[in-house]
Every structure is written in C-alpha cells, then in structure tokens.
Design a protein around this motif. Sequence first.
Motif, PDB file in Angstrom:
ATOM      1  N   LEU A  66       0.786   1.646   8.671  1.00 49.60           N
ATOM      2  CA  LEU A  66       1.360   2.994   8.562  1.00 49.60           C
ATOM      3  C   LEU A  66       2.515   2.988   7.565  1.00 49.60           C
ATOM      4  CD1 LEU A  66       1.376   4.055  12.321  1.00 49.60           C
ATOM      5  CD2 LEU A  66      -0.191   4.804  10.508  1.00 49.60           C
ATOM      6  N   PHE A  67       3.342   1.969   7.679  1.00 51.19           N
ATOM      7  CA  PHE A  67       4.493   1.865   6.777  1.00 51.19           C
ATOM      8  C   PHE A  67       4.012   1.758   5.330  1.00 51.19           C
ATOM      9  CE2 PHE A  67       7.235  -0.955   4.295  1.00 51.19           C
ATOM     10  CZ  PHE A  67       8.407  -0.231   4.294  1.00 51.19           C
ATOM     11  N   ILE A  68       3.049   0.851   5.100  1.00 52.57           N
ATOM     12  CA  ILE A  68       2.572   0.623   3.734  1.00 52.57           C
ATOM     13  C   ILE A  68       1.956   1.907   3.177  1.00 52.57           C
ATOM     14  CG2 ILE A  68       0.879  -0.632   2.353  1.00 52.57           C
ATOM     15  CD1 ILE A  68       1.257  -2.961   4.419  1.00 52.57           C
ATOM     16  N   PHE A  69       1.176   2.574   4.034  1.00 52.74           N
ATOM     17  CA  PHE A  69       0.456   3.751   3.555  1.00 52.74           C
ATOM     18  C   PHE A  69       1.414   4.906   3.277  1.00 52.74           C
ATOM     19  CE2 PHE A  69      -2.029   7.647   4.165  1.00 52.74           C
ATOM     20  CZ  PHE A  69      -3.020   7.432   3.218  1.00 52.74           C
ATOM     21  N   PHE A  70       2.291   5.182   4.216  1.00 53.52           N
ATOM     22  CA  PHE A  70       3.120   6.386   4.074  1.00 53.52           C
ATOM     23  C   PHE A  70       4.356   6.168   3.210  1.00 53.52           C
ATOM     24  CE2 PHE A  70       0.726   7.570   7.899  1.00 53.52           C
ATOM     25  CZ  PHE A  70       0.241   8.778   7.452  1.00 53.52           C
ATOM     26  N   VAL A  71       4.886   4.977   3.209  1.00 52.29           N
ATOM     27  CA  VAL A  71       6.118   4.770   2.444  1.00 52.29           C
ATOM     28  C   VAL A  71       5.832   4.294   1.027  1.00 52.29           C
ATOM     29  CG1 VAL A  71       8.327   3.553   2.362  1.00 52.29           C
ATOM     30  CG2 VAL A  71       7.425   4.345   4.543  1.00 52.29           C
ATOM     31  N   THR A  72       4.956   3.307   0.912  1.00 51.69           N
ATOM     32  CA  THR A  72       4.712   2.797  -0.439  1.00 51.69           C
ATOM     33  C   THR A  72       3.497   3.451  -1.076  1.00 51.69           C
ATOM     34  OG1 THR A  72       3.261   1.029   0.282  1.00 51.69           O
ATOM     35  CG2 THR A  72       5.612   0.548   0.273  1.00 51.69           C
ATOM     36  N   GLY A  73       2.666   4.113  -0.277  1.00 51.23           N
ATOM     37  CA  GLY A  73       1.505   4.792  -0.813  1.00 51.23           C
ATOM     38  C   GLY A  73       0.380   3.848  -1.224  1.00 51.23           C
ATOM     39  N   LEU A  74       0.441   2.593  -0.817  1.00 49.74           N
ATOM     40  CA  LEU A  74      -0.614   1.647  -1.179  1.00 49.74           C
ATOM     41  C   LEU A  74      -1.671   1.598  -0.088  1.00 49.74           C
ATOM     42  CD1 LEU A  74       1.769  -1.212  -2.310  1.00 49.74           C
ATOM     43  CD2 LEU A  74       0.408   0.241  -3.819  1.00 49.74           C
ATOM     44  N   ASN A  75      -2.783   0.956  -0.418  1.00 52.07           N
ATOM     45  CA  ASN A  75      -3.836   0.762   0.564  1.00 52.07           C
ATOM     46  C   ASN A  75      -3.483  -0.455   1.423  1.00 52.07           C
ATOM     47  OD1 ASN A  75      -6.054   0.082   2.010  1.00 52.07           O
ATOM     48  ND2 ASN A  75      -7.487   0.107   0.277  1.00 52.07           N
ATOM     49  N   PRO A  76      -3.269  -0.244   2.717  1.00 52.82           N
ATOM     50  CA  PRO A  76      -2.836  -1.353   3.566  1.00 52.82           C
ATOM     51  C   PRO A  76      -3.775  -2.547   3.511  1.00 52.82           C
ATOM     52  CG  PRO A  76      -2.885   0.698   4.808  1.00 52.82           C
ATOM     53  CD  PRO A  76      -3.409   1.011   3.455  1.00 52.82           C
ATOM     54  N   PHE A  77      -5.072  -2.291   3.476  1.00 54.18           N
ATOM     55  CA  PHE A  77      -6.026  -3.410   3.518  1.00 54.18           C
ATOM     56  C   PHE A  77      -5.922  -4.253   2.260  1.00 54.18           C
ATOM     57  CE2 PHE A  77      -7.720  -0.285   6.472  1.00 54.18           C
ATOM     58  CZ  PHE A  77      -7.794  -1.065   7.605  1.00 54.18           C
ATOM     59  N   ALA A  78      -5.736  -3.560   1.134  1.00 49.83           N
ATOM     60  CA  ALA A  78      -5.558  -4.300  -0.110  1.00 49.83           C
ATOM     61  C   ALA A  78      -4.303  -5.157  -0.034  1.00 49.83           C
ATOM     62  CB  ALA A  78      -5.469  -3.332  -1.283  1.00 49.83           C
ATOM     63  N   VAL A  79      -3.242  -4.570   0.531  1.00 49.12           N
ATOM     64  CA  VAL A  79      -1.973  -5.301   0.634  1.00 49.12           C
ATOM     65  C   VAL A  79      -2.136  -6.528   1.522  1.00 49.12           C
ATOM     66  CG1 VAL A  79       0.401  -5.200   1.479  1.00 49.12           C
ATOM     67  CG2 VAL A  79      -0.540  -3.299   0.172  1.00 49.12           C
ATOM     68  N   TYR A  80      -2.825  -6.347   2.668  1.00 54.49           N
ATOM     69  CA  TYR A  80      -3.056  -7.490   3.553  1.00 54.49           C
ATOM     70  C   TYR A  80      -3.864  -8.557   2.830  1.00 54.49           C
ATOM     71  CZ  TYR A  80      -1.322  -4.779   7.522  1.00 54.49           C
ATOM     72  OH  TYR A  80      -0.540  -4.070   8.374  1.00 54.49           O
ATOM     73  N   GLY A  81      -4.813  -8.104   2.029  1.00 56.03           N
ATOM     74  CA  GLY A  81      -5.634  -9.048   1.270  1.00 56.03           C
ATOM     75  C   GLY A  81      -4.778  -9.888   0.349  1.00 56.03           C
ATOM     76  N   VAL A  82      -3.872  -9.216  -0.361  1.00 52.01           N
ATOM     77  CA  VAL A  82      -2.989  -9.927  -1.285  1.00 52.01           C
ATOM     78  C   VAL A  82      -2.099 -10.898  -0.514  1.00 52.01           C
ATOM     79  CG1 VAL A  82      -1.047  -9.648  -2.861  1.00 52.01           C
ATOM     80  CG2 VAL A  82      -3.021  -8.113  -3.016  1.00 52.01           C
ATOM     81  N   MET A  83      -1.657 -10.435   0.626  1.00 51.24           N
ATOM     82  CA  MET A  83      -0.803 -11.273   1.459  1.00 51.24           C
ATOM     83  C   MET A  83      -1.520 -12.570   1.820  1.00 51.24           C
ATOM     84  SD  MET A  83       1.140  -9.797   4.707  1.00 51.24           S
ATOM     85  CE  MET A  83       2.493 -10.646   5.437  1.00 51.24           C
TER      86      MET A  83
END
Lengths: 367, 511
Positions: A42-59
């Motif tokens: 929720l934080f990633i999506f609403f605050v940074t506007g990124l796709n959370p799943f993509a971010v988790y993938g990068v992580m």
Amino acid sequence: MKEMVTGKEPFVRIIKRDVPSKKDQVIPRVLAILAALVVDALFIFFVTGLNPFAVYGVMFQGTFGTSIRFSWALRDLVTLLCIGIALAPAFKMRFWNVGAEGQVLMGALATALCMVYLGGALPTALLLVVMCLASLLAGALWGWIPAFFKAKWNTNETLFTLMMNYVATSIVACATNIMRGQASSLGKLNMGTQAGWFPSLLGQRYNINIIVVTLVMFLMFFYLKYSKQGYEISVVGESENTARYVGIRVKRVLMRTMCISGAICGLCGFLIVAGKDQTISTNTAGGNGFTAIIVAWMAKFNPFYMALISFLLVFLSRGASEIASAYGLNDFAVDIITGIILFFLLGCEFFIQYRLVFREKTRKEAQ
Amino acid sequence: MEYAVQLKHVTKTFGKVVANKDVSLDVRYGEILSLLGENGSGKTTLMNMLSGIYYPDSGQIFVEGKQVEISAPKDAYALGIGMVHQHFKLVDVFTATENIALGLDKKEKFDQKAVKAKAAAICEKYHFELNLDQKVYEMSVSQKQTLEIVKVLYRGARILILDEPTAVLTPQETEKLFQVIRNMRRDGKSVIIITHKLHEVLEISDRVAILRRGEYIGTVDTKDATESSLTEMMVGEKVELNIDRTEPVNPKKRLSIQNLTVYSREGVKILDDVSFDAFGGEILGIAGVSGNGQKELLEAIAGLQPAAKGSKVRFFGEDQEKPVELLGKSPKQIRDAGIHLAFVPEDRLGMGLVGSMGMIENMMLKSYENGHSFLTDRKTPRELAEQIKEELHVVTPSIQTPVSRLSGGNVQKVLVGREIASSPIVLMTAYAVRGLDINTSYTIYHLLGEQKEKGVAVIYVGEDLDVLLELCDRILVLCGGKVNGIVDGRTTTKEDVGMRMTNLKKGATRQ
C-alpha cells in the motif's frame, strides 16, 4: 431487580498466554510478514506510485540477482552473525554488552597493525595466525575492561561498554593517521604483496570468512549448551543469588565471559580486515555491532536462529539499497519499507506472549 | 436482603489455569466468615474479584441484594467493600494519618485534622491501638496491619476482607487482632478472613467456607466443625495430622556457633553475639518474628554472609577433636573440604533453584563441576531427577519442564530432595513449608524426621509455633538478632516462645 451499580466491564483485557505451542509461535510470525508485505505494498503504491510486485522483485534481486551479489550477501551475513554470536554469552549472563562496535574495531586495529608492521617479516601462514591471535587478544581486552569494573565496583556495564566504543573509534582514527603517514588516505594495506590477505578458497573470495563463522557458530552452540562454563553463564544470568548459593565465583565468570565475548568480536574485526576490506577505518564495524544486538535478542541467543535473523536483516538491507538505486528512491522511503517489515515482526512478539479479550455483549444479554 | 454479599457461579481463569470454577458463596451481615483452602485453591483470586482487582470471566456478584459490576477497586469502595492485602500497600515515609488520607476522593477538601479526628474515632470505637502521627517505617508489622484495617474502615467499608492476617503476627498480636475483629462484628460488619490455619478458623469464625482447587466445597457452621473434618474438606481425603518426634539418639556435636555477629551492608547489626551448638540426631528449631536474623544466621553458616571479627562457626566431622572453621569459606570451599552441609533457603526459586531450568539442570547446580571433562555430565543428574520425582511424587509434566512452572509444593520437593540426596551431615532449612499444602507440609516434616533419625543435625527455621513445638527437640528463639533463650521443645509452651519472640530479656541468655 437487575439493577446495575457502578463500573463497567473493561473494553479489552490483556491476558498472558501459557507456554505458546510451536504452532502458536510460527503462525503469528508468518501472518506478521504477510501483513507487513501488504502494508508495504500500500505504501509503495500510494506514496511512491510504483508497482509493489516489481519493487519486491527488485528487492529479491538485491540478494539473489547474481552469484556475486549472493556472495556479498553471505559475507555481510557472516559478519553480522559473528558479532551476534559474540554477544550471546554476555547477554545470556544478563551483561548488556553494547560495546561490540568497539571490540570489533580493536580486533580490526590489531589485525591491521600486524599487517603493516609484520607484513614483510613473516611467512603468510604464520602472519595470519599472528593476526588472528592479536585480534582475539585485543577484543578480549576491550571486553574485559568493563567486566573488571563491573566486578570490582559494580559500574553500569551498558554505559561503560557504550563509551568504550568512542574510545576505540578515537584510537583507530589516531592509528590510521599514523599508518597512512603522508598519504591522503590509508588505502588497501600491503596492496603490492597482499600479505595478510585471505586467499580465495575454492574460487570464492569470502569462503574463509564463511567457514570460520560457521565453525564459531557451532562451537558457541555447544559451549553454551553443554560445557560447564556455559552452565555457569546460564546460572549467573538467571539468578546471581543462586550462583552465589552454589559457590560459583560470579565475578570470575563475569570477566571470563566478557573476554570470550570481546575476543569473538575481535575475531570479527580480523575477518573484516583480512577477508573483506584489507584496510581499516573508523567505519570498519559499520554499525554491525549494534544491529547484532537485535540479532542476538530476536534469536533468543540461539546461534542457529541468529543465522536466520542475520539473513533476514541482510536481505532487507541489500534489497533496500537495490530498490533505492533501481528506482531512484530516496533513502527515507526505503527505510520506511524495511522499517515496516521489522515493526510487524517485532510487534507480533507481543501477540505470541499475550492475547486480548474483548468485552462480550452476549454475557449481559444472557442474564 | 439477608446477605451482605452473594457470589453466584463465579468463574475465573488465567490461561489454562482455572482459579475459580463456578463458585457460589454467601456472606451474612454481622458475621465472621473464614475462607479456608490450601495454597492455590483460589481464595485470594475470589476475594480479588470482590475488591475490583480482577474481573470474573462469568458469574454474578450481589452486594446487599443488588447485582453489581466491580471493575476497579474504587467500585468496591463505593459498595463498602474493603480488602487488607497480605502485602501492605502503605507509603513508608508518610504518617498513619497521611496514609489514610491518601487516595481519598479528590472532590473532598483535604483537611488532615478532620481525617485524623475521624480516624481516631474509629480507633476508639473498635479499640485499635494506633498512633496516628507515627511514620509507617517506624511501625511494627502488626501496627502496619492495624493501620491498613483502619484505612479500610475510614473509607466506609461494611464488608472487610482480610487476606491471611495472622501470617505475620505473634500469638499475642493475633489475639489482639481477633478482639478487634469481634468488635467489628458486634457493629454489624461482615468480615471475611482468608486463611489456612485451622485452629484460628475454629477460634474466630462463625462459619467456614471451603475451597478446593478453585471449586467451592461447602460452608459449615464453625460449631459443627473440627480440625480433622475441615482438613478433610480442604484436602479431599483424610490426612494424618501427627508428627512423630523420636527421642534424639546418640547426639554428636556437629556445629558450634560462637559469638556470631553479622552486620548488614548498611552497617546495621543483624545478628548480635549469637552462640549455640547443633547436634546430630536432633532437630533444632529457630523461632522468631521474621526478619530477626534467621536468614543471616543460616547464610553465615552456609558461607554466604560475611561475619564480624571474633565470630566462630565450627563444624565437627568424624574426628570430633578437629573442628573445621567455616567462616571465611565460600560454599564451594566448604563443599570441596568434604563437608556435607545442605541448605534449603527461604527463597526457593531465587536462591535454591533456577526457575527457568528443568529438574535435571537444577540437580546439576551442586554437581556440575564433578569430573575433569570440559563438558557437563548430564547422566547422573538425570538419574537423580528421575529418582526424586519418583520418591517424592513430584508432579511435573517432565523432568525438563522449568521448575518455576511447578506448584510451590513441588518446587520445594525438588529443592529438599536435592539437598537430602547430598547425604548431609548438617541440614538447614528456612521456612521449609511456607506456602505448601497440608500433605506436602507433612511430607517435609517426615523427611526432616527421617534425616534426624539418620543422625543428621537438622536446623529448622519456622514460623508456625504449633509445628515448631511438635517437631523440634530444642527451640532457639531469636529476637532482635540476639538469642533470647533456647527452650526444650517438649516442655515449653506457645506463650513462652511467643513472649521470647517479642520481649528481649535483659542479659539475653547465652548457652
């Protein structure tokens, strides 16, 4: 006749659980991680506007992306784990050693000094042994000092060990200045001869670090669990009165255990300098001495759990920096993402120990 | 409106532990009701629900005919219910009056004089002896208790709950307390006394309500009850309440204490020139109001307490000609010298055992150093743990279970079992049956008797005078850190020992 006088049943009551079963210990933790991932999303999506799943993938890529990244992660893991193991006996004795940072630095300094001044004089194998012994001794000394003061004058070990960190930092700053002489920075020690550097083993640069720490992990586990000294540590930690009652020399155990704790921290300094950085600075310990406190506590001083927790923390921190560089996020956003995960994990400990009972409406209607 | 308090089907659980199960209980106006039960039978929990400390899981409470919800102590006060807890809740540096004023309704104007006048009137009415200007730290235990009762009455309590009020009192003080309780009854107040002392129940109460393992067993009129009928209701089976006291056979001197003086860390004299001998084959009782040096006496002998110069604690082994000085030796040095000195300390889980460890590891406490290996031997302690569990009927899920999770009686069996297993020559016990149920208490008395018959010198620090008189061959009375007489357990009286506990005789006797 059913007239109520005064008071109301409290809305929520906190009740301590009995010994939680294995299931009751695992499920809340899994749920906590899932909940953390959802809140993070929720934080990633609403605050940074990124796709959370993509971010988790990068992580995930941060640790598992390439084999070199994985070996870095392992290297960081064993550094953290080594300090966590060092803290375990002290914490088990209820001696709050928050001076690991300084003990690591002193071990690192002893190693670096050996490399600089004995680098050309000794054959490689002997040099490594001398470096190792020097680091153990330096760390043990740094751990022994606060224990001695505690035993003799009952000083507060938390403050004492904490302040010893700053002393160690200053000594290291001073020594590096002397060692670098006229050069602008110290740079890698013995760059030309590579004297005192760990050779790569089986093609991997950090294998020696990994092997040594794994060995220390097993040794510590057996030391705490099966040795007479380990038993004394538990008794002193649980009840100093009982220890006195059976004739354990509490002060001696205090100093001995802190020597061991400091020595392993010193060993960690040796591994960092000889096996990873090949140099020394005031940042050599890099805050690991404090992070390791979390590791030791969350693992309840069990060396094997410590390995798991260290992995989690390294995974989070490497993932975080990966996200930061991949998406150009600032550090604060990344800190929030990892912070949420830690918050949920630590918070769920409360629900493992206690349960909440809410006011039931039914009981009043039933009457 | 016949009952002052009625509890109906009250249940309270803590985790899986059922503290009270479906308890129903009536208290009449102007009566003294004893709430009798063994430790852990749920007496205090039940009363804590009346005084607003706990909230019942289910069930109803009626006060003076009306159903009530008591969710905080102030609700209880508003209903006229007051409880005097076992551990006093007083501010040490305040005077009696200030303590009474403390926590009064904030809407009232604070007028210390008025408070004092009203409190003095209460003291007058019920014949309390209390100096309202005295600071609490200068008070004796019994004065503090009086203050607590006055405090509760001041708040307008019509229903008083006293949690084990006589546990800390001497026989004389107990008699005084009973007198004021009777005065309160005459005034129409209801008094509930939580206790497990049978003779007191019979002496003071009108009716007795009995709890067993959290369940309500029944209420009987005191005039129809006897010690054995009450015990049977309490325990659920017939219990033999006899202690066999054999004549000491062939007493050999084992310990000789001479001029033992001990100062506390703050420099206060705790033990003052104590001298006595202890013999094998006898039980030497040590009586005294708690805190009169009993703890320090045993700890000094066990090597845990430094003593002043000139003190002597000598141990006589096989060779009676060559005593060994124990002072200055640590417990380990005493053990290494081959002196079998067993000590069951007062603080079982904080000193005698490690609560978070299981039986095996607690057995290891005394033996872990044996052998030259770097590693501990776990086989022998495991066997010992199994043996103690078997012989003393220790109830535990397993010998690995942390001993802090066992009941008080089982904890004590583990500790006493370990100490006896070291085949002691001197066995010292401090408050060995405190908080234990009747069956376990008698098990402990039997064990001590057995040790005595084996020729062990047993030193028994106790608080229950009836037991001291029944169990011990000689009784040493400590008062203010001095020996105030050593009396014969067979011929002395409770009154004599009680007097010696409180009134130091001039030039206290030395033996």
